[in-house]
Design a protein around this motif. Structure first.
Motif, mmCIF file in Angstrom:
data_model
loop_
_atom_site.group_PDB
_atom_site.id
_atom_site.type_symbol
_atom_site.label_atom_id
_atom_site.label_comp_id
_atom_site.label_asym_id
_atom_site.label_seq_id
_atom_site.Cartn_x
_atom_site.Cartn_y
_atom_site.Cartn_z
ATOM 1 N N ASP A 45 0.964 -1.331 0.036
ATOM 2 C CA ASP A 45 0.061 0.033 0.041
ATOM 3 C C ASP A 45 0.996 1.289 0.005
ATOM 4 O O ASP A 45 0.651 2.258 -0.739
ATOM 5 N N GLU A 68 -5.162 7.247 1.255
ATOM 6 C CA GLU A 68 -5.553 6.553 2.228
ATOM 7 C C GLU A 68 -4.607 6.065 3.404
ATOM 8 O O GLU A 68 -4.913 6.052 4.638
ATOM 9 N N ASP A 87 -6.833 5.564 -3.509
ATOM 10 C CA ASP A 87 -6.746 4.414 -2.857
ATOM 11 C C ASP A 87 -5.515 3.563 -3.444
ATOM 12 O O ASP A 87 -5.947 2.972 -4.735
ATOM 13 N N ASP A 90 -7.099 -1.150 -3.434
ATOM 14 C CA ASP A 90 -8.199 -1.374 -2.814
ATOM 15 C C ASP A 90 -8.476 -2.947 -3.109
ATOM 16 O O ASP A 90 -8.337 -3.550 -4.075
ATOM 17 N N PHE A 219 -11.783 7.426 -0.121
ATOM 18 C CA PHE A 219 -10.744 6.700 -0.873
ATOM 19 C C PHE A 219 -11.488 5.429 -1.487
ATOM 20 O O PHE A 219 -10.954 5.029 -2.748
ATOM 21 N N ASP A 220 -12.458 4.940 -0.882
ATOM 22 C CA ASP A 220 -13.183 3.454 -1.147
ATOM 23 C C ASP A 220 -13.817 3.893 -2.701
ATOM 24 O O ASP A 220 -14.279 2.896 -3.431
#
Length: 225
Positions: A45, A68, A87, A90, A219-220
């Motif tokens: 990430d 994120e 993001d 994800d 972010f999602d």
């Protein structure tokens, strides 16, 4: 400084996706680097987020990047011109488990203070394992690497992507049952990457995407929206 947001976020997502594919079998990228109250940040990430931030910096932009993993990052001197919502991966748990369903999601638009969702004009979701890119925004709509085939003859019942906590209260469950009966007893899937599941719903492959946990963040959903 004017920039073509469509080209920029497509390039950023594709470049970051190539990096993720190159690390899919590297166990060190699954490492948890920090823990939050409801989520964790893994090495993959953080490094993908770095790639995207550096890519925006290299354009010479003044921007605010809502990330994120790192929160709000400002680049460039003076009043920001653009805003980005990122993001980096994800579905990172899917990445760890070897399930090839995860994506990179980026949304962008002119800077506003305070940031409003309506300021975001361009969004991209990049399906890493499939090398498929989904874009929508000021440049129209583009699906690249996906044949968009009609599945209506191959699915016996509609499918809804649904997220629900095990401790959901009775009222919520009764409401869900009413929806279930209304749509002829649909099938349910929870695939672990909200942005991709939203895209699948927008393409008609899912009847709907529903998250009933009250946990989705900007972010999602920004890139997919």
């Amino acid at each position: 400084m004017e920039v073509n947001l469509e080209s920029l976020i497509k390039d950023l997502a594709t470049k970051a996706g190539s990096f993720v594919r190159s690390k899919a079998n590297d166990m060190s990228y699954r490492q948890i680097m920090k823990r939050g109250s409801t989520d964790v940040s893994r090495r993959i990430d953080l490094e993908v987020e770095d790639i995207i931030i550096r890519g925006i910096e290299e354009e010479g932009l003044r921007a605010v990047i809502n990330t994120e993993e790192r929160g709000v990052v400002r680049i460039g001197d003076g009043e920001p011109e653009y805003t980005f919502v990122v993001d980096p991966l994800d579905g990172s748990l899917n990445f760890v488990l070897g399930i090839p369903f995860y994506s990179i999601s980026i949304a962008a638009g002119k800077y506003g203070n305070p940031l409003k969702f309506g300021d975001l004009t361009d969004g991209v979701v990049y399906y890493v394992a499939k090398d498929a890119l989904y874009y929508g925004g000021s440049g129209g709509i583009e699906f690249r690497g996906d044949d968009l085939s009609d599945l209506s003859e191959d699915i016996d019942r509609p499918v809804i992507s649904l997220y629900l906590e095990p401790d959901a209260d009775e009222k919520l469950l009764r409401g869900l049952r009413a929806v279930y009966d209304r749509f002829s007893r649909f099938k349910i899937r929870s695939l672990g990457a909200a942005s991709l599941e939203m895209v699948m719903a927008s393409m008609g492959r899912f009847l709907a995407f529903m998250d009933l946990r009250n946990r989705l963040r900007i972010f999602d959903i920004a890139g997919a929206t």
